[in-house]
Design a protein around this motif. Sequence first.
Motif, PDB file in Angstrom:
ATOM      1  N   THR A 103       9.975  -4.105  -3.994  1.00 18.62           N
ATOM      2  CA  THR A 103      11.095  -3.178  -4.164  1.00 18.62           C
ATOM      3  C   THR A 103      10.882  -2.153  -5.278  1.00 18.62           C
ATOM      4  OG1 THR A 103      12.388  -5.126  -3.674  1.00 18.62           O
ATOM      5  CG2 THR A 103      13.608  -3.121  -4.216  1.00 18.62           C
ATOM      6  N   GLY A 104      10.410  -2.646  -6.425  1.00 14.76           N
ATOM      7  CA  GLY A 104      10.285  -1.741  -7.574  1.00 14.76           C
ATOM      8  C   GLY A 104       9.366  -0.570  -7.290  1.00 14.76           C
ATOM      9  N   ALA A 105       8.193  -0.868  -6.708  1.00 11.55           N
ATOM     10  CA  ALA A 105       7.235   0.199  -6.425  1.00 11.55           C
ATOM     11  C   ALA A 105       7.806   1.170  -5.407  1.00 11.55           C
ATOM     12  CB  ALA A 105       5.924  -0.383  -5.923  1.00 11.55           C
ATOM     13  N   LEU A 106       8.446   0.616  -4.364  1.00  7.56           N
ATOM     14  CA  LEU A 106       9.038   1.496  -3.347  1.00  7.56           C
ATOM     15  C   LEU A 106      10.137   2.352  -3.963  1.00  7.56           C
ATOM     16  CD1 LEU A 106       9.191  -0.868  -0.224  1.00  7.56           C
ATOM     17  CD2 LEU A 106       7.522   0.915  -0.768  1.00  7.56           C
ATOM     18  N   ALA A 107      10.955   1.721  -4.815  1.00  9.78           N
ATOM     19  CA  ALA A 107      12.051   2.472  -5.421  1.00  9.78           C
ATOM     20  C   ALA A 107      11.518   3.570  -6.332  1.00  9.78           C
ATOM     21  CB  ALA A 107      12.957   1.531  -6.210  1.00  9.78           C
ATOM     22  N   PHE A 108      10.475   3.260  -7.097  1.00  6.35           N
ATOM     23  CA  PHE A 108       9.915   4.267  -7.994  1.00  6.35           C
ATOM     24  C   PHE A 108       9.347   5.433  -7.185  1.00  6.35           C
ATOM     25  CE2 PHE A 108       6.647   6.194 -10.653  1.00  6.35           C
ATOM     26  CZ  PHE A 108       7.344   6.384 -11.832  1.00  6.35           C
ATOM     27  N   SER A 109       8.636   5.111  -6.090  1.00  9.15           N
ATOM     28  CA  SER A 109       8.095   6.169  -5.231  1.00  9.15           C
ATOM     29  C   SER A 109       9.231   7.004  -4.660  1.00  9.15           C
ATOM     30  CB  SER A 109       7.287   5.571  -4.084  1.00  9.15           C
ATOM     31  OG  SER A 109       6.247   4.787  -4.586  1.00  9.15           O
ATOM     32  N   ALA A 110      10.267   6.313  -4.213  1.00  6.96           N
ATOM     33  CA  ALA A 110      11.405   7.025  -3.638  1.00  6.96           C
ATOM     34  C   ALA A 110      12.027   7.946  -4.675  1.00  6.96           C
ATOM     35  CB  ALA A 110      12.444   6.033  -3.120  1.00  6.96           C
TER      36      ALA A 110
ATOM     37  N   ARG B 182       0.827  -1.220   0.000  1.00  6.43           N
ATOM     38  CA  ARG B 182       0.000   0.000   0.000  1.00  6.43           C
ATOM     39  C   ARG B 182       0.853   1.258   0.000  1.00  6.43           C
ATOM     40  NH1 ARG B 182      -5.378  -0.126  -1.221  1.00  6.43           N
ATOM     41  NH2 ARG B 182      -5.769  -2.358  -1.249  1.00  6.43           N
ATOM     42  N   LEU B 183       1.948   1.210   0.755  1.00  8.07           N
ATOM     43  CA  LEU B 183       2.847   2.362   0.785  1.00  8.07           C
ATOM     44  C   LEU B 183       3.349   2.646  -0.622  1.00  8.07           C
ATOM     45  CD1 LEU B 183       4.574   4.475   2.282  1.00  8.07           C
ATOM     46  CD2 LEU B 183       6.288   2.709   2.633  1.00  8.07           C
ATOM     47  N   GLY B 184       3.818   1.590  -1.301  1.00 13.95           N
ATOM     48  CA  GLY B 184       4.343   1.763  -2.651  1.00 13.95           C
ATOM     49  C   GLY B 184       3.274   2.279  -3.600  1.00 13.95           C
ATOM     50  N   MET B 185       2.040   1.793  -3.425  1.00 12.59           N
ATOM     51  CA  MET B 185       0.984   2.190  -4.347  1.00 12.59           C
ATOM     52  C   MET B 185       0.525   3.631  -4.135  1.00 12.59           C
ATOM     53  SD  MET B 185      -1.275  -1.267  -4.263  1.00 12.59           S
ATOM     54  CE  MET B 185      -2.814  -0.521  -4.772  1.00 12.59           C
TER      55      MET B 185
ATOM     56  N   LEU C  80      -1.182   5.848 -11.844  1.00 12.08           N
ATOM     57  CA  LEU C  80      -0.658   4.741 -12.643  1.00 12.08           C
ATOM     58  C   LEU C  80       0.129   3.768 -11.771  1.00 12.08           C
ATOM     59  CD1 LEU C  80       0.219   6.736 -15.876  1.00 12.08           C
ATOM     60  CD2 LEU C  80      -1.563   5.003 -15.584  1.00 12.08           C
ATOM     61  N   VAL C  81       0.903   4.344 -10.822  1.00 10.66           N
ATOM     62  CA  VAL C  81       1.612   3.475  -9.883  1.00 10.66           C
ATOM     63  C   VAL C  81       0.596   2.678  -9.078  1.00 10.66           C
ATOM     64  CG1 VAL C  81       3.205   3.397  -7.931  1.00 10.66           C
ATOM     65  CG2 VAL C  81       3.523   5.105  -9.714  1.00 10.66           C
ATOM     66  N   TYR C  82      -0.444   3.376  -8.646  1.00 10.88           N
ATOM     67  CA  TYR C  82      -1.491   2.724  -7.866  1.00 10.88           C
ATOM     68  C   TYR C  82      -2.139   1.602  -8.674  1.00 10.88           C
ATOM     69  CZ  TYR C  82      -5.864   2.239  -5.255  1.00 10.88           C
ATOM     70  OH  TYR C  82      -6.917   1.743  -4.556  1.00 10.88           O
ATOM     71  N   SER C  83      -2.471   1.910  -9.928  1.00 15.76           N
ATOM     72  CA  SER C  83      -3.199   0.936 -10.753  1.00 15.76           C
ATOM     73  C   SER C  83      -2.356  -0.299 -11.046  1.00 15.76           C
ATOM     74  CB  SER C  83      -3.618   1.578 -12.072  1.00 15.76           C
ATOM     75  OG  SER C  83      -4.418   2.705 -11.818  1.00 15.76           O
ATOM     76  N   GLN C  84      -1.045  -0.094 -11.285  1.00 10.32           N
ATOM     77  CA  GLN C  84      -0.241  -1.280 -11.562  1.00 10.32           C
ATOM     78  C   GLN C  84      -0.203  -2.185 -10.343  1.00 10.32           C
ATOM     79  OE1 GLN C  84       2.979  -2.252 -10.283  1.00 10.32           O
ATOM     80  NE2 GLN C  84       2.964  -0.528  -8.848  1.00 10.32           N
TER      81      GLN C  84
ATOM     82  N   GLY D 230      -1.609  -8.765 -18.002  1.00 13.54           N
ATOM     83  CA  GLY D 230      -0.972  -8.833 -19.313  1.00 13.54           C
ATOM     84  C   GLY D 230      -0.629  -7.459 -19.880  1.00 13.54           C
ATOM     85  N   ARG D 231      -1.000  -6.412 -19.188  1.00 11.15           N
ATOM     86  CA  ARG D 231      -0.634  -5.050 -19.612  1.00 11.15           C
ATOM     87  C   ARG D 231       0.499  -4.552 -18.715  1.00 11.15           C
ATOM     88  NH1 ARG D 231      -2.109  -4.414 -24.669  1.00 11.15           N
ATOM     89  NH2 ARG D 231      -4.012  -5.609 -24.956  1.00 11.15           N
ATOM     90  N   PHE D 232       0.150  -3.755 -17.712  1.00 12.55           N
ATOM     91  CA  PHE D 232       1.239  -3.365 -16.806  1.00 12.55           C
ATOM     92  C   PHE D 232       0.910  -3.664 -15.345  1.00 12.55           C
ATOM     93  CE2 PHE D 232      -1.083   0.561 -17.837  1.00 12.55           C
ATOM     94  CZ  PHE D 232      -1.356   1.101 -16.585  1.00 12.55           C
ATOM     95  N   SER D 233       0.049  -4.649 -15.126  1.00 14.67           N
ATOM     96  CA  SER D 233      -0.250  -5.034 -13.758  1.00 14.67           C
ATOM     97  C   SER D 233       1.014  -5.517 -13.045  1.00 14.67           C
ATOM     98  CB  SER D 233      -1.287  -6.158 -13.774  1.00 14.67           C
ATOM     99  OG  SER D 233      -1.443  -6.664 -12.474  1.00 14.67           O
ATOM    100  N   GLY D 234       1.321  -4.916 -11.926  1.00 16.13           N
ATOM    101  CA  GLY D 234       2.434  -5.388 -11.111  1.00 16.13           C
ATOM    102  C   GLY D 234       3.815  -5.139 -11.666  1.00 16.13           C
ATOM    103  N   VAL D 235       3.947  -4.341 -12.726  1.00 16.77           N
ATOM    104  CA  VAL D 235       5.297  -4.180 -13.297  1.00 16.77           C
ATOM    105  C   VAL D 235       6.284  -3.629 -12.285  1.00 16.77           C
ATOM    106  CG1 VAL D 235       4.824  -4.046 -15.771  1.00 16.77           C
ATOM    107  CG2 VAL D 235       4.610  -1.987 -14.356  1.00 16.77           C
ATOM    108  N   LEU D 236       5.826  -2.730 -11.428  1.00 20.59           N
ATOM    109  CA  LEU D 236       6.739  -2.178 -10.423  1.00 20.59           C
ATOM    110  C   LEU D 236       6.748  -3.064  -9.186  1.00 20.59           C
ATOM    111  CD1 LEU D 236       5.905   1.628 -10.631  1.00 20.59           C
ATOM    112  CD2 LEU D 236       7.837   0.435 -11.650  1.00 20.59           C
ATOM    113  N   ASN D 237       5.558  -3.480  -8.756  1.00 21.23           N
ATOM    114  CA  ASN D 237       5.477  -4.276  -7.531  1.00 21.23           C
ATOM    115  C   ASN D 237       6.332  -5.530  -7.606  1.00 21.23           C
ATOM    116  OD1 ASN D 237       3.572  -2.407  -6.772  1.00 21.23           O
ATOM    117  ND2 ASN D 237       2.370  -3.941  -5.669  1.00 21.23           N
TER     118      ASN D 237
END
Lengths: 528, 357
Positions: free
Chosen positions: B203-210, B58-61, B265-269, B182-189
């Motif tokens: 890590t990816g989502a947290l890093a992108f947020s950071a 949730r933090l990452g999203m 978009l981060v949230y949606s992925q 199949g689109r961008f679900s979870g690409v960062l997560n």
Amino acid sequence: MSQTEEFVLRMKGISKEYYGTKVLKGIDLEIRPGEVHGIVGENGAGKSTLMNILFGMTVIHSTGGYQGEIEIAGAKADIKSPFDAMKLGIGMVHQEFMLIPGYTITENIKLNRETTKDNPVSRVFGPKLKTLDMASMGRDARKALDHLEMGIDEWARVAGLPVGHMQFIEIAREIDKSNIKLLVFDEPTAVLAESEADNLLAAVRKLSASGIAILFITHRLHEIMAVCDGITVLRDGSLVAHKRREETTIEELARLMVGRSIGDMIRNPAKSLPDRNALEIRNLRVQMPGEAAKGVDLDVKDGEILGIGGLAGQGKIGIANGILGLYPAEGEVRFHGEPLPLNSTREALKRGLAFLSEDRRGVGLLLDMSVEMNIAATAVEIQGKFLRRFGPFSQIDGKAVRAHALETIKALDIRCTGPLQPVRRLSGGNQQKVCIAKALVLGPRLLFVSEPTRGIDIGAKRLVLETLVDLKERLGMTIVITSSELAELRSVCDRIAIVHDGRIAGILNPDDDDAEFGLMMAGDYGKR
Amino acid sequence: MENANATPFARALRGIGAGLRSFGAPRIIIIVFLVSLWITSTLLKIPFPAVLSDSLVRLGMNAVLTLAMLPSILSGTSLYFGLPLGIICGLLGGVMSIELDLRGFEAFFGAVAMSLPLAVLVGWGYGWLLNRVKGSEMTVGTYIGFGFVSLMSFGWVTLPFHHPEMAWAIGKGIRVTISLEGRFSGVLNNLWSFDILGVRVPTGALAFSALCCLLVWLFFRSRSGLAMKSAGMSPKFAEASGINVNRMRIRGTILSTVLGAVGILVYSQGFGFLQLYQAPMYMGFIAAASILIGGATLKTGRISHVIIGTFLFHSILVVALPVANTVSQLGSLAEISRSVVSNGIILYALAQKGGAE
Ligand SMILES: Nc1ncnc2c1ncn2[C@@H]1O[C@H](COP(=O)(O)OP(=O)(O)OP(=O)(O)O)[C@@H](O)[C@H]1O
Ligand SMILES: [Mg+2]
């Protein structure tokens, strides 16, 4: 008992700590009814803090309260809020104004103490729903204003009034309270021109004759000598001395305040001025409410210190504010021969003008930002100083900002805990020094200063005026000082222009006769 | 009374007291609430690592959405209740990326890239409007946010998107919820994610947020950032320094809108779906409550407030649900408790004007 009841106020062993720094150390104070008691001390000595304690201000209680005892009329008092203080009959005129700009003068004077009339609804549902008796409120306000010999319309809005008027409204509000026993004035005259200050001192005498005790804080020691019966001197939060007026002198007070003796007022070494004009002002009209300029013609010679004096409300403040684009202006201004576009602060700053505003907390400072960023911010914006560049991007160069701040803090003797302290927490005089530092960092060719020594102590005042003279001497900077204090203008200026009714009434030399200045300020010059 | 001869112990106590005070009572209360929920959940045998994993996800999203509040606050337009505007720009970007049949990272960054010009444009217009209603930005912002969401409900029906993954089976327009599978679900997560002690770290989502936080932080240390902050703190000061206050407010609004677009978009992925129509309506309040809980006020805020606030707010939501569900078996309770808790926190946060030091 009867022995203590002689006193309206007794403070015993008052101490206060702000974030771990002791700013008051065991202060005692006693005042009798009808006494005018002066408190003097350098900037940051703790005068306002002591008064804030007395008035129960929230800054005090949100920062851990205070130690010591307060007795009002012989009874121990626990003052937790300004409301408690008011109930006990204490009134305060603050150093920084506490008025609501959108309200009329009457509304500000009567705020929270409105006069009400019964109406059918209130008779049924109680006093909360009574109608405001505007007419009688207006009359009361008028009376208080007249007491101060202030001719302003009681229904005018406070927003946009010049600071001098605001001060009087604050005072009128306090005078209007009916149960008032003790009135605190925190630097009431700092914003006033001498003649207005005289009105105020007269009002103080009248009030004290009616039995109200008065605590009076000022940096103008001659005012202390003029009205006070007793005087308390503070230095660095400690009590240095209690004196009776008869047994002391201005020199002694000054020495007690600073802990060393202060030399005479500095003098500006007179020099023959070049015939070049740095600034030529033609028919300048500035729409500054209460300080409008209505067609100013004035030449400022290159490398001189020019003073602009005059009574409050005549428009002397408007000139600098108009040229710097802070208020709408029309007319023609040439700076070193080139036309200066009006109504653009940015252009004016870029071309080497700088301005030290009279409204230091509003225009001059970012109160919640650190000392160092306050000093640097304008230079970053206008000149791109203190920046490291990375292609199109820039980052503030923290090291350079810090180094410059440390240097300035030392040079101007700014009393703060360090460059990171938010300026809100500095005493009034030290805030003023930060404003000066902020203007100097721009390295301007021409510096406008408005009321540069308002609210700063004699030691600091000397330092500020010396700095100005030094800037002129060493860097050849042209300086225009607008000030309500004639004595100050006469000590440092090469020439003094007097403004009356929005125009220049004339230009005098600093050593011209007092009477000439008086006549010119009153608009009677040449009518003899 | 106690002064010079205070014992070191007393002094230490006072120091701790001062430290806590400067941290702010609201934060302390929220933290105590969160910890007690954590303890209850463990007592109810809800696995703690799972709870913590959810909190991190949730933090990452949500961090970037909360971050969108910051430029507005600092530039002087107060909380960014126009967040739905930014969100809709982001959603449009997402929809376009599907329409263009992009997949994976390409789809995500494509969506970001396409939403940016929209967000800049919308932010500019919205900022221009806010300059006309100085003093009541929050109220006006809220209504404009709502109005725009309603308007876009027509938009989603009428805009020419035809991709079968989005279109209704019959009729015009696109669906309310669009799967990103199949689109961008979870690409960062899922990027560089790993497990530690049963806790999954996205890590990816947290890093992108950071990264977004870092960029905003850097911006506010630049010349334009400082000018924007000055304009927000004191318009009079800013004008006297030759800063165009209205322009700074517009820039702040643009920045917030852009962050809102990226944020959704981060949230949606992370969520796995694009939620259209009415969904963006209340997201502004959630982000606002988060940053307030983190310690920001209507006039000041920092990156740390964004991170602390997002974590606290969403952690409480994450753990409150299973706890409420276990305590009571009522099926509908989940949704009720969710809205009670989130609205409760929002009200509480808005009522606490004072932030941290
Ligand atoms: N809100 C505050 N927080 C922290 N420190 C403060 C605060 N207000 C004042 N101080 C500090 O307390 C000391 C006394 O300040 P005070 O305002 O009482 O001085 P003063 O005697 O009124 O000076 P001045 O003549 O400049 O008005 C100063 O060192 C100041 O920095
Ligand atoms: Mg003071």
